[in-house]
Write a protein that holds these residues in place. Structure first.
Motif, short mmCIF file in Angstrom:
data_model
loop_
_atom_site.label_atom_id
_atom_site.label_comp_id
_atom_site.label_asym_id
_atom_site.label_seq_id
_atom_site.Cartn_x
_atom_site.Cartn_y
_atom_site.Cartn_z
N THR A 110 14.07 8.84 -2.14
CA THR A 110 14.48 7.47 -2.47
C THR A 110 14.01 6.57 -1.33
OG1 THR A 110 16.67 7.77 -1.51
CG2 THR A 110 16.46 8.18 -3.87
N PHE A 111 13.62 5.35 -1.68
CA PHE A 111 13.06 4.45 -0.67
C PHE A 111 13.37 3.01 -1.02
CE2 PHE A 111 9.90 5.41 -3.88
CZ PHE A 111 9.38 4.18 -4.21
N SER A 112 13.21 2.14 -0.04
CA SER A 112 13.33 0.71 -0.27
C SER A 112 12.14 0.02 0.36
CB SER A 112 14.65 0.17 0.32
OG SER A 112 14.64 0.31 1.72
N PHE A 113 11.81 -1.15 -0.15
CA PHE A 113 10.75 -1.97 0.43
C PHE A 113 11.18 -3.42 0.30
CE2 PHE A 113 9.82 -1.27 -3.98
CZ PHE A 113 9.25 -2.44 -4.46
N ALA A 114 10.38 -4.33 0.78
CA ALA A 114 10.79 -5.74 0.89
C ALA A 114 11.33 -6.32 -0.41
CB ALA A 114 9.62 -6.59 1.39
N ASP A 115 10.76 -5.95 -1.54
CA ASP A 115 11.15 -6.57 -2.80
C ASP A 115 11.77 -5.60 -3.79
OD1 ASP A 115 10.20 -9.19 -2.12
OD2 ASP A 115 8.17 -8.39 -2.33
N ALA A 169 11.10 8.71 -6.25
CA ALA A 169 10.00 9.56 -6.71
C ALA A 169 10.48 11.00 -6.64
CB ALA A 169 8.76 9.35 -5.84
N ARG A 170 10.13 11.78 -7.66
CA ARG A 170 10.65 13.15 -7.79
C ARG A 170 9.56 14.03 -8.35
NH1 ARG A 170 12.62 15.79 -12.31
NH2 ARG A 170 14.31 17.25 -11.91
N GLY A 171 9.44 15.26 -7.83
CA GLY A 171 8.51 16.19 -8.45
C GLY A 171 7.99 17.27 -7.54
N ARG A 229 0.85 -1.20 0.00
CA ARG A 229 0.00 0.00 0.00
C ARG A 229 0.88 1.24 0.00
NH1 ARG A 229 -4.44 -1.88 -1.50
NH2 ARG A 229 -5.27 -3.60 -0.35
N ALA A 230 0.26 2.43 -0.13
CA ALA A 230 1.04 3.66 -0.31
C ALA A 230 1.05 4.56 0.91
CB ALA A 230 0.47 4.44 -1.49
N ASP A 231 2.15 5.31 1.04
CA ASP A 231 2.29 6.40 1.99
C ASP A 231 2.43 7.68 1.19
OD1 ASP A 231 2.26 5.00 4.39
OD2 ASP A 231 4.42 4.65 4.36
N THR A 232 1.91 8.78 1.72
CA THR A 232 2.04 10.07 1.06
C THR A 232 2.93 10.95 1.93
OG1 THR A 232 -0.15 9.87 0.07
CG2 THR A 232 0.80 12.07 0.17
N LEU A 233 4.00 11.46 1.34
CA LEU A 233 4.88 12.40 2.02
C LEU A 233 4.51 13.80 1.53
CD1 LEU A 233 8.21 10.44 1.55
CD2 LEU A 233 6.74 10.45 3.55
N THR A 234 4.20 14.69 2.45
CA THR A 234 3.77 16.03 2.09
C THR A 234 4.92 17.02 2.27
OG1 THR A 234 1.52 15.49 2.78
CG2 THR A 234 2.06 17.82 2.53
N PHE A 235 5.15 17.81 1.22
CA PHE A 235 6.16 18.86 1.24
C PHE A 235 5.46 20.20 1.08
CE2 PHE A 235 8.22 15.02 -0.16
CZ PHE A 235 9.42 15.03 0.53
N GLN A 236 6.20 21.28 1.18
CA GLN A 236 5.62 22.62 1.08
C GLN A 236 4.93 22.84 -0.25
OE1 GLN A 236 8.43 25.72 1.88
NE2 GLN A 236 6.98 27.35 1.44
N ASP A 237 5.46 22.28 -1.32
CA ASP A 237 4.90 22.54 -2.64
C ASP A 237 4.39 21.29 -3.36
OD1 ASP A 237 7.37 21.48 -2.90
OD2 ASP A 237 7.97 22.72 -4.58
N GLY A 238 4.07 20.24 -2.62
CA GLY A 238 3.53 19.07 -3.29
C GLY A 238 3.60 17.82 -2.43
N GLU A 239 3.19 16.71 -3.04
CA GLU A 239 3.17 15.42 -2.36
C GLU A 239 3.95 14.40 -3.18
OE1 GLU A 239 -0.98 14.51 -2.18
OE2 GLU A 239 -1.25 15.60 -0.32
N ILE A 240 4.58 13.48 -2.48
CA ILE A 240 5.26 12.35 -3.10
C ILE A 240 4.61 11.08 -2.53
CG2 ILE A 240 7.43 11.09 -3.36
CD1 ILE A 240 7.61 13.70 -4.81
N ILE A 241 4.24 10.16 -3.41
CA ILE A 241 3.58 8.93 -3.00
C ILE A 241 4.57 7.78 -3.13
CG2 ILE A 241 1.69 7.35 -3.49
CD1 ILE A 241 0.18 9.79 -4.62
N ILE A 242 4.76 7.03 -2.04
CA ILE A 242 5.64 5.86 -2.06
C ILE A 242 4.89 4.67 -1.45
CG2 ILE A 242 7.73 7.28 -1.89
CD1 ILE A 242 7.96 6.36 1.06
N THR A 265 10.92 2.07 3.50
CA THR A 265 11.85 2.81 4.34
C THR A 265 12.42 3.93 3.50
OG1 THR A 265 12.43 0.81 5.55
CG2 THR A 265 13.97 2.65 5.69
N VAL A 266 12.24 5.17 3.95
CA VAL A 266 12.78 6.31 3.22
C VAL A 266 14.30 6.31 3.42
CG1 VAL A 266 12.85 8.83 3.07
CG2 VAL A 266 10.67 7.66 3.44
N ILE A 267 15.02 6.26 2.32
CA ILE A 267 16.48 6.29 2.37
C ILE A 267 16.98 7.73 2.41
CG2 ILE A 267 18.60 5.67 1.14
CD1 ILE A 267 16.98 3.31 -0.07
#
Length: 183
Positions: free
Chosen positions: A59-64, A69-71, A19-32, A37-39
């Motif tokens: 940059t992130f890692s997950f089990a597999d 993600a950039r933007g 499933r996804a997590d959303t990271l919120t920044f001042q000027d947008g969102e990044i979905i991972i 684990t955020v690297i």
């Protein structure tokens, strides 16, 4: 009973759902993917394509696998997920806003939407299944909005050796416990 137990164990070892997590920044969102684990998470100055809007890079890692993600919301975003072992039956639930978007796997199977010429709006979310075998990566991108993979499910093309070892240990433990009860 034994066949049912074996089928459940096999299903748990080979089918994966993320499933996804959303990271919120001042000027947008990044979905991972959820559980990742955020690297690293950095913000670069804009100056890309004549804009002063900074870009967020995660940059992130997950089990597999791993991903990037950039933007930002004004200029769109893009990303890539690389799997450590090939996967099959890759189904993604996605979101995308903006003028157009594209999702593509490593075997170049893709789906996209473009509103040029502006006839109708693109859908903002949906589900898509990549049917190829041996998928090693998936990429996405859009313009003037945000996009990402909310969830994905897939089957590992080949089981990881560690998973097979755990399965073998579990089966041996069941066998030994039954043998001890009989004695």
């Amino acid at each position: 009973m034994r066949k049912a137990l074996f089928a459940i164990l096999a299903l748990l070892c080979f089918a994966v759902c993320v499933r996804a997590d959303t990271l919120t920044f001042q000027d947008g969102e990044i979905i991972i993917p959820d559980g990742s684990t955020v690297i690293s998470s950095v913000t670069e100055p804009g100056a890309t394509a004549g804009t002063a809007t900074p870009f967020n890079i995660v940059t992130f890692s997950f089990a597999d696998g791993t991903g990037l993600a950039r933007g930002d919301f004004n200029d769109g975003d893009n990303g890539i997920i690389n799997f450590t072992v090939p996967v099959t039956s890759l189904t993604i639930n996605w979101v995308a806003t903006g003028e157009e978007f594209l999702f593509e796997d490593s075997s170049f199977q893709m789906f996209s939407c473009s509103i040029v010429p502006l006839v109708s709006a693109c859908p903002e979310s949906g589900t898509f299944t990549f049917t190829g075998a041996g998928i090693t990566s998936i990429t996405w991108g859009n313009f003037a909005g945000f996009s990402g993979i909310e969830s994905m499910s897939y089957t590992l093309a080949t089981p990881e050796p560690a998973a097979l070892v755990l399965l073998a240990i579990g089966l041996c433990a069941i066998f030994l416990s039954r043998q001890l009860r009989i004695s």
